[in-house]
Design a protein around this motif. Structure first.
Motif, mmCIF file in Angstrom:
data_model
loop_
_atom_site.group_PDB
_atom_site.id
_atom_site.type_symbol
_atom_site.label_atom_id
_atom_site.label_comp_id
_atom_site.label_asym_id
_atom_site.label_seq_id
_atom_site.Cartn_x
_atom_site.Cartn_y
_atom_site.Cartn_z
ATOM 1 N N THR A 1 0.831 -1.200 0.000
ATOM 2 C CA THR A 1 0.000 0.000 0.000
ATOM 3 C C THR A 1 0.867 1.252 0.000
ATOM 4 O O THR A 1 0.543 2.239 -0.656
ATOM 5 C CB THR A 1 -0.958 -0.015 1.214
ATOM 6 N N ASP A 2 1.992 1.213 0.704
ATOM 7 C CA ASP A 2 2.912 2.352 0.740
ATOM 8 C C ASP A 2 3.791 2.439 -0.499
ATOM 9 O O ASP A 2 4.368 3.495 -0.768
ATOM 10 C CB ASP A 2 3.818 2.264 1.976
ATOM 11 N N HIS A 3 3.911 1.352 -1.216
ATOM 12 C CA HIS A 3 4.777 1.289 -2.399
ATOM 13 C C HIS A 3 4.018 0.615 -3.547
ATOM 14 O O HIS A 3 4.377 -0.485 -3.978
ATOM 15 C CB HIS A 3 6.059 0.520 -2.071
ATOM 16 N N PRO A 4 2.977 1.259 -4.064
ATOM 17 C CA PRO A 4 2.115 0.617 -5.060
ATOM 18 C C PRO A 4 2.827 0.243 -6.361
ATOM 19 O O PRO A 4 2.405 -0.694 -7.035
ATOM 20 C CB PRO A 4 1.007 1.632 -5.299
ATOM 21 N N THR A 5 3.923 0.917 -6.691
ATOM 22 C CA THR A 5 4.634 0.565 -7.929
ATOM 23 C C THR A 5 5.318 -0.798 -7.810
ATOM 24 O O THR A 5 5.693 -1.380 -8.824
ATOM 25 C CB THR A 5 5.685 1.628 -8.287
ATOM 26 N N LEU A 6 5.459 -1.306 -6.574
ATOM 27 C CA LEU A 6 6.070 -2.622 -6.366
ATOM 28 C C LEU A 6 5.044 -3.751 -6.329
ATOM 29 O O LEU A 6 5.416 -4.911 -6.234
ATOM 30 C CB LEU A 6 6.872 -2.617 -5.063
ATOM 31 N N ASP A 7 3.774 -3.388 -6.406
ATOM 32 C CA ASP A 7 2.704 -4.387 -6.359
ATOM 33 C C ASP A 7 2.514 -4.993 -7.745
ATOM 34 O O ASP A 7 1.486 -4.813 -8.393
ATOM 35 C CB ASP A 7 1.418 -3.744 -5.838
ATOM 36 N N ILE A 8 3.553 -5.716 -8.176
ATOM 37 C CA ILE A 8 3.576 -6.320 -9.517
ATOM 38 C C ILE A 8 4.063 -7.769 -9.401
ATOM 39 O O ILE A 8 4.765 -8.119 -8.444
ATOM 40 C CB ILE A 8 4.487 -5.522 -10.481
ATOM 41 N N PRO A 9 3.702 -8.611 -10.381
ATOM 42 C CA PRO A 9 4.093 -10.028 -10.298
ATOM 43 C C PRO A 9 5.591 -10.272 -10.137
ATOM 44 O O PRO A 9 5.984 -11.189 -9.413
ATOM 45 C CB PRO A 9 3.576 -10.607 -11.616
ATOM 46 N N ALA A 10 6.437 -9.477 -10.764
ATOM 47 C CA ALA A 10 7.884 -9.691 -10.651
ATOM 48 C C ALA A 10 8.352 -9.546 -9.199
ATOM 49 O O ALA A 10 9.250 -10.259 -8.757
ATOM 50 C CB ALA A 10 8.633 -8.710 -11.544
ATOM 51 N N ILE A 11 7.740 -8.646 -8.449
ATOM 52 C CA ILE A 11 8.074 -8.467 -7.033
ATOM 53 C C ILE A 11 7.334 -9.498 -6.189
ATOM 54 O O ILE A 11 7.882 -10.038 -5.229
ATOM 55 C CB ILE A 11 7.748 -7.034 -6.568
ATOM 56 N N HIS A 12 6.103 -9.800 -6.556
ATOM 57 C CA HIS A 12 5.323 -10.807 -5.816
ATOM 58 C C HIS A 12 6.095 -12.122 -5.698
ATOM 59 O O HIS A 12 6.006 -12.812 -4.685
ATOM 60 C CB HIS A 12 3.991 -11.084 -6.495
ATOM 61 N N ASN A 13 6.845 -12.479 -6.731
ATOM 62 C CA ASN A 13 7.606 -13.735 -6.726
ATOM 63 C C ASN A 13 8.588 -13.823 -5.562
ATOM 64 O O ASN A 13 8.922 -14.910 -5.104
ATOM 65 C CB ASN A 13 8.367 -13.902 -8.032
ATOM 66 N N SER A 14 9.062 -12.659 -5.103
ATOM 67 C CA SER A 14 10.037 -12.637 -4.006
ATOM 68 C C SER A 14 9.392 -12.654 -2.622
ATOM 69 O O SER A 14 10.098 -12.738 -1.622
ATOM 70 C CB SER A 14 10.929 -11.397 -4.127
ATOM 71 N N MET A 15 8.089 -12.571 -2.570
ATOM 72 C CA MET A 15 7.389 -12.527 -1.285
ATOM 73 C C MET A 15 7.084 -13.953 -0.823
ATOM 74 O O MET A 15 5.957 -14.428 -0.867
ATOM 75 C CB MET A 15 6.101 -11.703 -1.381
ATOM 76 N N VAL A 16 8.110 -14.632 -0.388
ATOM 77 C CA VAL A 16 8.034 -16.046 -0.013
ATOM 78 C C VAL A 16 7.368 -16.171 1.350
ATOM 79 O O VAL A 16 7.715 -15.465 2.291
ATOM 80 C CB VAL A 16 9.443 -16.674 0.031
ATOM 81 N N TRP A 17 6.408 -17.083 1.446
ATOM 82 C CA TRP A 17 5.796 -17.349 2.747
ATOM 83 C C TRP A 17 6.246 -18.708 3.242
ATOM 84 O O TRP A 17 6.868 -19.473 2.525
ATOM 85 C CB TRP A 17 4.279 -17.231 2.707
ATOM 86 N N GLN A 18 5.946 -18.974 4.495
ATOM 87 C CA GLN A 18 6.398 -20.186 5.192
ATOM 88 C C GLN A 18 7.916 -20.350 5.043
ATOM 89 O O GLN A 18 8.425 -21.432 4.777
ATOM 90 C CB GLN A 18 5.670 -21.425 4.672
ATOM 91 N N VAL A 19 8.641 -19.240 5.243
ATOM 92 C CA VAL A 19 10.094 -19.238 5.068
ATOM 93 C C VAL A 19 10.731 -20.210 6.057
ATOM 94 O O VAL A 19 10.482 -20.156 7.255
ATOM 95 C CB VAL A 19 10.665 -17.812 5.260
ATOM 96 N N THR A 20 11.554 -21.103 5.512
ATOM 97 C CA THR A 20 12.291 -22.062 6.347
ATOM 98 C C THR A 20 13.795 -21.851 6.284
ATOM 99 O O THR A 20 14.516 -22.266 7.179
ATOM 100 C CB THR A 20 11.995 -23.515 5.922
ATOM 101 N N ARG A 21 14.239 -21.194 5.194
ATOM 102 C CA ARG A 21 15.688 -21.007 5.027
ATOM 103 C C ARG A 21 15.964 -19.790 4.167
ATOM 104 O O ARG A 21 15.254 -19.536 3.185
ATOM 105 C CB ARG A 21 16.303 -22.242 4.374
ATOM 106 N N ILE A 22 17.000 -19.067 4.553
ATOM 107 C CA ILE A 22 17.524 -17.988 3.723
ATOM 108 C C ILE A 22 19.007 -18.239 3.573
ATOM 109 O O ILE A 22 19.728 -18.373 4.563
ATOM 110 C CB ILE A 22 17.256 -16.596 4.349
ATOM 111 N N GLU A 23 19.441 -18.346 2.322
ATOM 112 C CA GLU A 23 20.857 -18.618 2.034
ATOM 113 C C GLU A 23 21.449 -17.417 1.316
ATOM 114 O O GLU A 23 20.996 -17.061 0.217
ATOM 115 C CB GLU A 23 20.984 -19.869 1.170
ATOM 116 N N ILE A 24 22.459 -16.798 1.911
ATOM 117 C CA ILE A 24 23.118 -15.647 1.294
ATOM 118 C C ILE A 24 24.062 -16.183 0.227
ATOM 119 O O ILE A 24 24.898 -17.041 0.503
ATOM 120 C CB ILE A 24 23.899 -14.820 2.346
ATOM 121 N N VAL A 25 23.945 -15.654 -0.998
ATOM 122 C CA VAL A 25 24.727 -16.174 -2.126
ATOM 123 C C VAL A 25 25.477 -15.065 -2.855
ATOM 124 O O VAL A 25 25.554 -15.069 -4.069
ATOM 125 C CB VAL A 25 23.839 -16.957 -3.120
ATOM 126 N N ASN A 26 26.078 -14.165 -2.122
ATOM 127 C CA ASN A 26 26.773 -13.016 -2.759
ATOM 128 C C ASN A 26 27.759 -13.485 -3.775
ATOM 129 O O ASN A 26 28.735 -13.910 -3.761
ATOM 130 C CB ASN A 26 27.464 -12.165 -1.695
#
Length: 158
Positions: free
Chosen positions: A133-158
């Protein structure tokens, strides 16, 4: 009498060992140096949290969400300059997230919705989310893909 004392001691030992068990992990964090860290409720609660109200494509109506930003979590674990991360959900969904596209944005590891802890039934225990709601330009499918739910792991891959 000795048998009774042994049973009492055994019972007390079971009670003590049950209370000393580590808190269940909410997720694991894989650091760039190959080390793994578990993130439990207590360690997450120690971090500063933000709160926002937003609508999402996955929920009905406006909801209030709260949790630490991902940047705050990563800084607390020694990777404040992480550029990319593979975020994995309980259902096997994985997404390579370019963290640089969220610089100066509150990409949040949500733990609470409307004041209640998230559960597996409502995308928890952790959900990577933005206040759309605060960032409506980000409310798009390309960003939606990164909104992972039931997160079990985050792996940093720099």
């Amino acid at each position: 009498m000795t048998v009774i004392k042994r049973w009492i001691a055994y019972f007390l030992l079971i009670l003590i060992s049950a209370s000393l068990q580590a808190a269940p992990a909410l997720m694991t964090l894989a650091l760039p140096d190959g080390q793994w860290r578990t993130v439990d409720e207590a360690s997450l609660a120690k971090l500063p949290h933000i709160e926002f109200t937003t609508t999402t494509p996955w929920t009905l109506g406006t909801r209030q969400f709260r949790g630490p930003t991902l940047a705050t979590l990563l800084a607390a674990y020694g990777v404040p300059d992480a550029k990319k991360a593979i975020v994995s959900g309980l259902n096997g969904y994985q997404q390579l997230v370019d963290l640089t596209q969220f610089d100066n944005l509150p990409l949040t590891l949500v733990r609470y919705e409307n004041g209640q802890p998230l559960t597996r039934r409502n995308k928890g225990p952790l959900w990577l989310l933005l206040p759309f709601t605060d960032h409506p330009t980000l409310d798009i499918p390309a960003i939606h893909n990164s909104m992972v739910w039931q997160v079990t792991r985050i792996e940093i891959v720099n």
